[in-house]
Design a protein around this motif. Structure first.
Motif, PDB file in Angstrom:
ATOM      1  N   GLN A 405       0.796  -1.191   0.110  1.00  0.00           N
ATOM      2  CA  GLN A 405      -0.076   0.136   0.104  1.00  0.00           C
ATOM      3  C   GLN A 405       0.956   1.249   0.079  1.00  0.00           C
ATOM      4  O   GLN A 405       1.880   1.374   0.704  1.00  0.00           O
ATOM      5  CB  GLN A 405      -0.726   0.164   1.359  1.00  0.00           C
ATOM      6  N   GLN A 407       0.738   5.549   0.035  1.00  0.00           N
ATOM      7  CA  GLN A 407      -0.113   6.707  -0.081  1.00  0.00           C
ATOM      8  C   GLN A 407       0.787   7.763  -0.320  1.00  0.00           C
ATOM      9  O   GLN A 407       1.897   8.133   0.023  1.00  0.00           O
ATOM     10  CB  GLN A 407      -0.630   6.748   1.204  1.00  0.00           C
ATOM     11  N   HIS A 424      -2.058  -1.277  -3.695  1.00  0.00           N
ATOM     12  CA  HIS A 424      -3.033  -0.133  -3.847  1.00  0.00           C
ATOM     13  C   HIS A 424      -2.245   1.007  -3.645  1.00  0.00           C
ATOM     14  O   HIS A 424      -1.401   1.326  -2.808  1.00  0.00           O
ATOM     15  CB  HIS A 424      -3.670  -0.608  -2.578  1.00  0.00           C
ATOM     16  N   TYR A 426      -2.590   5.192  -3.109  1.00  0.00           N
ATOM     17  CA  TYR A 426      -3.516   6.117  -2.722  1.00  0.00           C
ATOM     18  C   TYR A 426      -3.136   7.710  -3.288  1.00  0.00           C
ATOM     19  O   TYR A 426      -2.151   7.844  -2.581  1.00  0.00           O
ATOM     20  CB  TYR A 426      -3.875   6.263  -1.322  1.00  0.00           C
ATOM     21  N   ASN A 445      -4.512  -1.259  -7.918  1.00  0.00           N
ATOM     22  CA  ASN A 445      -5.669  -0.496  -7.876  1.00  0.00           C
ATOM     23  C   ASN A 445      -5.004   1.002  -7.555  1.00  0.00           C
ATOM     24  O   ASN A 445      -4.239   1.108  -6.450  1.00  0.00           O
ATOM     25  CB  ASN A 445      -6.672  -0.936  -6.664  1.00  0.00           C
ATOM     26  N   LEU A 447      -6.512   4.480  -6.189  1.00  0.00           N
ATOM     27  CA  LEU A 447      -7.520   5.243  -5.323  1.00  0.00           C
ATOM     28  C   LEU A 447      -7.311   6.717  -5.446  1.00  0.00           C
ATOM     29  O   LEU A 447      -6.446   7.233  -5.233  1.00  0.00           O
ATOM     30  CB  LEU A 447      -7.481   4.894  -3.979  1.00  0.00           C
ATOM     31  N   GLN A 450     -12.005  12.144  -3.615  1.00  0.00           N
ATOM     32  CA  GLN A 450     -13.438  12.248  -4.090  1.00  0.00           C
ATOM     33  C   GLN A 450     -13.831  13.938  -3.520  1.00  0.00           C
ATOM     34  O   GLN A 450     -13.662  14.096  -2.401  1.00  0.00           O
ATOM     35  CB  GLN A 450     -14.478  11.449  -3.819  1.00  0.00           C
ATOM     36  N   VAL A 462      -9.724   5.340   2.904  1.00  0.00           N
ATOM     37  CA  VAL A 462     -10.418   4.425   1.712  1.00  0.00           C
ATOM     38  C   VAL A 462     -11.814   4.699   1.588  1.00  0.00           C
ATOM     39  O   VAL A 462     -12.521   4.571   0.565  1.00  0.00           O
ATOM     40  CB  VAL A 462     -10.256   2.798   2.157  1.00  0.00           C
ATOM     41  N   GLN A 465     -12.116   7.757  -1.156  1.00  0.00           N
ATOM     42  CA  GLN A 465     -11.640   7.674  -2.282  1.00  0.00           C
ATOM     43  C   GLN A 465     -12.250   6.651  -3.054  1.00  0.00           C
ATOM     44  O   GLN A 465     -12.751   5.722  -2.353  1.00  0.00           O
ATOM     45  CB  GLN A 465     -10.008   7.241  -2.534  1.00  0.00           C
ATOM     46  N   LYS A 466     -11.942   6.890  -4.499  1.00  0.00           N
ATOM     47  CA  LYS A 466     -12.978   5.979  -5.240  1.00  0.00           C
ATOM     48  C   LYS A 466     -11.756   5.021  -6.208  1.00  0.00           C
ATOM     49  O   LYS A 466     -10.787   5.518  -6.324  1.00  0.00           O
ATOM     50  CB  LYS A 466     -13.522   6.733  -6.317  1.00  0.00           C
ATOM     51  N   GLU A 467     -11.991   3.782  -6.015  1.00  0.00           N
ATOM     52  CA  GLU A 467     -10.878   2.701  -6.636  1.00  0.00           C
ATOM     53  C   GLU A 467     -11.157   2.288  -8.036  1.00  0.00           C
ATOM     54  O   GLU A 467     -12.335   2.292  -8.464  1.00  0.00           O
ATOM     55  CB  GLU A 467     -11.082   1.504  -5.520  1.00  0.00           C
TER      56      GLU A 467
END
Length: 492
Positions: A405, A407, A424, A426, A445, A447, A450, A462, A465-467
Motif C-alpha cells: 500500500q 499513499q 494499492h 492512494y 488498484n 484510489l 473524491q 479508503v 476515495q474511489k477505487e
C-alpha cells in the motif's frame, strides 16, 4: 616393366606422405587439433564461432568492466569464467556422443556453479553503488542455460536479455549525462546476448546436438575434458614429474576368497531346504497380534520379535530455521537503507534531502512514513508493507513484492510496479497527473480522492476515495499496418 611400375608407386606414396607432413607443419599456431565426429582435424566450426564471440563482445565487456573497476570488475571476471565453462562444454559435445541424462547433469554442473556464483555475489552486495550493474548481469546470466533448451534456444536468450534491460535502463538514466563509461559498459554487455542469439540461430537453431560418431561421454572423461579446455587452447607447460610410487598394498586374498566361498555355500544351502526353510520362523500367538488384542492398539506399542534386531527408523529431517537478519534503518551516504523490518508500524524518516534515495528491502507487516522531499524510493521483496511519503521528484518503484500500500501526500511523477501481486496506490489531489507503469503484476488498484476532501490519515482514506483497477488483460489486433493493443473490459 613390373619393377619400374612398382618403383613409380613407391615414389607416389612417398610424395603424398611428404605433402601431408608439410601441411601439418604449416598449420597455424593456436589451432587445436583433436577429433571432431571421429575424424582427426581442427575444432568444429561452431567452436571457432564461439571463440570469435569470446574474443569479440565478451572481451570488450571485460575491458569496459575493468575501467569501472570495483564490484563490476569482479563480477565480470565471474562472467568470463562462466563463458569459458560453456566453451569447454561445447567442445565436449563436438567430440563425444550424448550420455545418459544423469551424466549430462554432472557435465553441466561447472556452468550451473558459475551462474550461482554470479547471482550470489549480487545478493551479498546489495549495498554496492553499482547494484544496478550487478543486477543486470545477475538477472540475465541464466541465458547460458540455452544449451539445455530445445527446440528454440534463441528466444530463451532474448527473454533473459529483456530481464537485463530493466536494470541497464537504470544505469543509462543515472549516467548517460555524467559518465559515458557506464553507457559503453551497457552497450558491450547487451551486445553479448545479441551476438549469442545470432550464433545460436546459425549453428544451433533447434538446440545443441552431440557428436554422432565419437565415443560416449561420461562424467569422468567429460570432466577431464572440461578441465583441460576451459580456455582457448594455448601451449601448456610440461607436467611436473610424478611422485615416487608408494609401497604395494597387502591383500589377504586367500582369506577373503575363503570367506566369500563360505558365505555363498551357506546361502545356497538355505535355499535348497525347500519347504523346510519355514521351520525357522517364530510362531506369533494371538495375544501378540494387534488385530486380535485391542489393548495393544490402545497402547500404540508393537511387540517385537526377540529373534530380530530392530534399528530405529530415521526421523524426518527438520527444516532448518531461516537465517535471521538484523533490522536496518540508517542513512548510508545518500541512500536510506530500510531492511528486514518485521511488524514495525511506527517507522519514520524525517531528515530527508533532495539528493537522497531510499531502498526498502524485505520488510514484512510494517509501515514506513517519509517526510520532506526525496529523489526516489525502491520497494524490493516486501510483503504486507505500507509506505507513506510527502514528495518524490523521481520515481517510486515496487519490485518482487506482495500486498503493498502506497499513499502519496504530495506529488510524484512516476510509480513503477514490476512482478508484484497486490498493490494499492492512494493518490493525493496534487499527484493526479502521476504515471503508473506496470509489468508482470496483478491486483493493482489506484484510489482517487473524491469531492476535494483528502485526509492525511491512511486508516480512513479508503472511505473518501474511489477505487479504479489497473488493467491486467489486453487484446492485440492487426489494423493492416501495425499491432494495436487495448485493455479488455471484463463484463460481469
Amino acid at each position: 616393366m613390373a619393377e619400374a611400375q612398382g618403383l613409380m608407386e613407391r615414389l607416389e606414396n612417398a610424395v603424398i606422405r611428404l605433402e601431408s607432413l608439410l601441411t601439418d607443419s604449416q598449420r597455424a599456431p593456436g589451432v587445436e587439433c583433436g577429433t571432431v565426429n571421429g575424424i582427426n582435424g581442427g575444432v568444429a566450426p561452431y567452436i571457432e564461432a564461439f571463440d570469435r564471440l569470446l574474443n569479440g563482445s565478451v572481451a570488450e565487456f571485460l575491458r569496459n568492466s575493468k575501467i569501472l573497476d570495483g564490484d563490476v570488475k569482479t563480477h565480470a571476471e565471474m562472467v568470463r569464467t562462466a563463458f569459458q565453462a560453456q566453451r569447454a562444454f561445447l567442445l565436449l559435445t563436438s567430440q563425444y556422443q550424448e550420455p545418459q541424462e544423469s551424466e549430462v547433469s554432472i557435465l553441466l554442473k561447472p556452468i550451473s556453479d558459475r551462474i550461482q556464483e554470479i547471482q550470489t555475489f549480487r545478493e551479498r552486495n546489495r549495498g554496492s553503488k553499482m547494484f544496478n550493474h550487478l543486477s543486470a548481469v545477475s538477472e540475465s546470466i541464466p541465458a547460458l542455460g540455452w544449451i539445455t533448451v530445445s527446440p528454440k534456444p534463441g528466444p530463451y536468450v532474448k527473454e533473459m536479455n529483456d530481464s537485463a534491460t530493466f536494470y541497464t535502463n537504470r544505469v543509462l538514466k543515472d549516467y548517460k549525462h555524467s559518465d559515458l563509461r557506464h553507457v559503453d559498459w551497457v552497450k558491450s554487455y547487451l551486445n553479448i546476448w545479441t551476438e549469442l542469439q545470432a550464433y545460436i540461430k546459425e549453428y544451433h537453431t533447434t538446440g545443441l546436438t552431440w557428436s554422432k560418431t565419437g565415443p560416449l561421454a561420461s562424467a569422468e572423461s567429460g570432466l577431464s575434458t572440461l578441465r583441460s579446455n576451459q580456455a582457448p587452447p594455448t601451449t601448456p607447460p610440461p607436467p611436473p614429474p610424478p611422485p615416487p610410487p608408494g609401497p604395494p598394498p597387502i591383500f589377504d586374498s586367500e582369506s577373503a576368497k575363503d570367506d566369500t566361498t563360505a558365505s555363498r555355500s551357506a546361502l545356497f544351502a538355505q535355499l535348497n531346504q525347500g519347504e523346510a526353510i519355514t521351520k525357522g520362523l517364530r510362531h506369533v500367538s494371538d495375544d501378540q497380534k494387534t488385530h486380535k488384542n485391542p489393548s495393544l492398539r490402545a497402547q500404540g506399542v508393537l511387540v517385537r520379535s526377540p529373534t530380530k534386531s530392530h534399528t530405529p527408523s530415521p526421523t524426518t529431517p527438520k527444516t532448518p530455521p531461516q537465517q535471521s537478519h538484523c533490522p536496518v534503518l540508517e542513512l548510508e551516504g545518500k541512500k536510506w537503507r530500510v531492511e528486514y523490518q518485521e511488524d514495525k508500524n511506527d517507522l519514520l524518516i524525517t531528515d530527508t534531502e533532495l539528493k537522497q534515495v531510499a531502498y526498502i528491502f524485505k520488510c514484512n507487516k510494517s509501515t514506513l512514513q517519509m517526510k520532506g522531499k526525496i529523489n526516489s524510493i525502491i520497494v524490493d521483496n516486501c510483503k504486507k508493507f505500507g509506505l507513506v511519503f510527502d514528495n518524490v521528484v523521481g520515481i517510486v518503484e515496487v519490485i518482487n513484492s506482495k500486498d503493498i500500500q502506497i499513499q502519496v501526500l504530495g506529488k510524484v511523477p512516476t510509480i513503477s510496479i514490476n512482478k508484484t501481486e497486490g498493490c494499492h496506490i492512494y493518490l493525493s489531489e496534487d499527484s493526479l497527473d502521476c504515471e503508473i507503469v506496470s509489468a508482470k503484476s496483478s491486483e493493482m488498484n489506484i484510489l482517487i480522492p473524491q469531492d476535494g476532501d483528502y485526509p492525511t490519515d491512511i486508516v480512513h482514506v479508503v472511505y473518501l476515495q474511489k477505487e479504479f483497477p489497473v488493467p491486467e488483460q489486453f487484446k492485440t489486433s492487426w489494423d493492416g499496418s501495425k499491432l494495436v493493443t487495448d485493455p479488455t473490459e471484463i463484463v460481469g
